[in-house]
Design an enzyme around this catalytic site. Structure first.
Site, PDB file in Angstrom:
ATOM      1  N   ASP A   1      74.217  43.919  29.904  1.00  0.00           N
ATOM      2  CA  ASP A   1      73.185  44.887  30.267  1.00  0.00           C
ATOM      3  C   ASP A   1      72.089  44.284  31.128  1.00  0.00           C
ATOM      4  O   ASP A   1      72.001  43.062  31.293  1.00  0.00           O
ATOM      5  CB  ASP A   1      72.578  45.524  29.000  1.00  0.00           C
ATOM      6  CG  ASP A   1      72.370  44.510  27.875  1.00  0.00           C
ATOM      7  OD1 ASP A   1      72.289  43.309  28.162  1.00  0.00           O
ATOM      8  OD2 ASP A   1      72.295  44.926  26.715  1.00  0.00           O
TER       9      ASP A   1
ATOM     10  N   ASN B   1      68.529  48.399  14.931  1.00  0.00           N
ATOM     11  CA  ASN B   1      69.048  49.754  14.683  1.00  0.00           C
ATOM     12  C   ASN B   1      70.568  49.808  14.865  1.00  0.00           C
ATOM     13  O   ASN B   1      71.148  50.885  14.903  1.00  0.00           O
ATOM     14  CB  ASN B   1      68.360  50.758  15.625  1.00  0.00           C
ATOM     15  CG  ASN B   1      68.611  50.445  17.094  1.00  0.00           C
ATOM     16  OD1 ASN B   1      69.348  49.509  17.426  1.00  0.00           O
ATOM     17  ND2 ASN B   1      68.024  51.225  17.979  1.00  0.00           N
TER      18      ASN B   1
ATOM     19  N   GLU C   1      72.740  52.678  22.172  1.00  0.00           N
ATOM     20  CA  GLU C   1      71.812  53.024  21.107  1.00  0.00           C
ATOM     21  C   GLU C   1      72.455  54.030  20.142  1.00  0.00           C
ATOM     22  O   GLU C   1      73.434  54.703  20.493  1.00  0.00           O
ATOM     23  CB  GLU C   1      70.538  53.631  21.719  1.00  0.00           C
ATOM     24  CG  GLU C   1      69.754  52.660  22.624  1.00  0.00           C
ATOM     25  CD  GLU C   1      68.875  51.671  21.846  1.00  0.00           C
ATOM     26  OE1 GLU C   1      69.135  51.408  20.663  1.00  0.00           O
ATOM     27  OE2 GLU C   1      67.912  51.155  22.448  1.00  0.00           O
TER      28      GLU C   1
ATOM     29  N   HIS D   1      72.249  48.691  17.548  1.00  0.00           N
ATOM     30  CA  HIS D   1      72.766  48.793  18.919  1.00  0.00           C
ATOM     31  C   HIS D   1      73.514  47.521  19.307  1.00  0.00           C
ATOM     32  O   HIS D   1      73.223  46.435  18.812  1.00  0.00           O
ATOM     33  CB  HIS D   1      71.659  49.145  19.937  1.00  0.00           C
ATOM     34  CG  HIS D   1      70.684  48.064  20.245  1.00  0.00           C
ATOM     35  ND1 HIS D   1      69.341  48.310  20.432  1.00  0.00           N
ATOM     36  CD2 HIS D   1      70.821  46.723  20.408  1.00  0.00           C
ATOM     37  CE1 HIS D   1      68.729  47.174  20.702  1.00  0.00           C
ATOM     38  NE2 HIS D   1      69.593  46.193  20.702  1.00  0.00           N
TER      39      HIS D   1
END
Ligand code: F6R
Length: 240
Positions: free
Chosen positions: A67, A136, A143, A138
């Site tokens: 990313d 979380n 996400e 990801h």
């Protein structure tokens, strides 16, 4: 799934780096999928150390990173392109031509995502994909909530913006969008290596690898991967 508990961050880094080193030795022209963030810094330092001792040759290795922040160019100190040069690429004999990240500055984001997917597919598959995990759940910047197969632009969640703000002068400077490899190419990698350390990752490690498989925890999808290795330190394994 192979779940490996190690004593501390150094041991986690060494254990994961050994898997990457073995991949490079077995297949000198392999394709490595790489991650940024705090977790893999020790892995890259260990690989650099082994390279400097003459034990590793990266001259034929190709890399694809997961990313990049949308809007940050490769020269920006917080860009992932900068991170990779700083922590790994500048210290080993990789040919920079063979290193790849999404272009965060691309004007046409859709075209850039298509270019990145075509690039990954031109390699066939990624031999080994290294991943960190967000609080979380990801992976890359996939996400919670939706599973998108290809490279795409994503609005970062508040949890991710908060977590990443530690590296910026202020929270306002954290980019709100990123380009990320999608779940398809992550899942198609021949091997997946996830690393996590520290108390703050204990809850998500439990949910992702020992809980329900759900798009609400993107890393949980990795339980379906036939060759998944998870390397954690004692603190991150606390709830297992
Ligand atoms: C980074 C990436 C992210 C991080 C994750 C964990 O390229 O794709 O998914 O792996 O946010 O980050 P750290 O390691 O900083 O806790």
């Amino acid at each position: 799934m192979e779940f490996i508990r190690t004593e501390d961050y150094k041991a986690m880094s060494r254990r994961a780096a050994a898997q990457i080193a073995a991949q490079v030795i077995q297949k000198p022209d392999c394709v490595l999928g790489l991650a940024t963030g705090s977790t893999p810094i020790g892995i890259y330092a260990q690989l650099v150390e082994w390279y400097k001792r003459g034990e590793l040759d990266f001259s034929r290795v190709h890399t694809v990173n997961l990313d990049e922040y949308a809007s940050l160019g490769a020269e920006h100190e917080q860009s992932y392109a900068y991170f990779m040069r700083d922590n790994l690429f500048s210290h080993i004999n990789i040919d920079m031509i063979n290193t790849n990240l999404p272009n965060g500055k691309a004007e046409d984001t859709d075209a850039e995502c298509r270019r990145y997917d075509a690039l990954i597919e031109s390699f066939g598959t990624i031999d080994l994909q290294l991943l960190g995990i967000g609080h979380n759940g990801h992976i890359g910047f996939n996400e919670p909530g939706s599973i998108i197969p290809g490279t795409h632009k994503v609005a970062l969640t508040q949890s991710t913006i908060d977590a990443n703000s530690r590296l910026f002068a202020s929270k306002d400077e954290v980019p709100r969008f990123a380009l990320t490899m999608g779940m398809k190419h992550i899942m198609q990698a021949k091997r997946v290596l996830v690393v996590a350390n520290g108390e703050a990752k204990a809850e998500i490690v439990k949910r992702a690898f020992f809980g329900e498989i759900t798009p609400d925890v993107p890393a949980s999808i990795l339980q379906l991967h036939p060759r998944l290795t998870v390397v954690v330190d004692e603190a991150a394994a606390r709830l297992i």
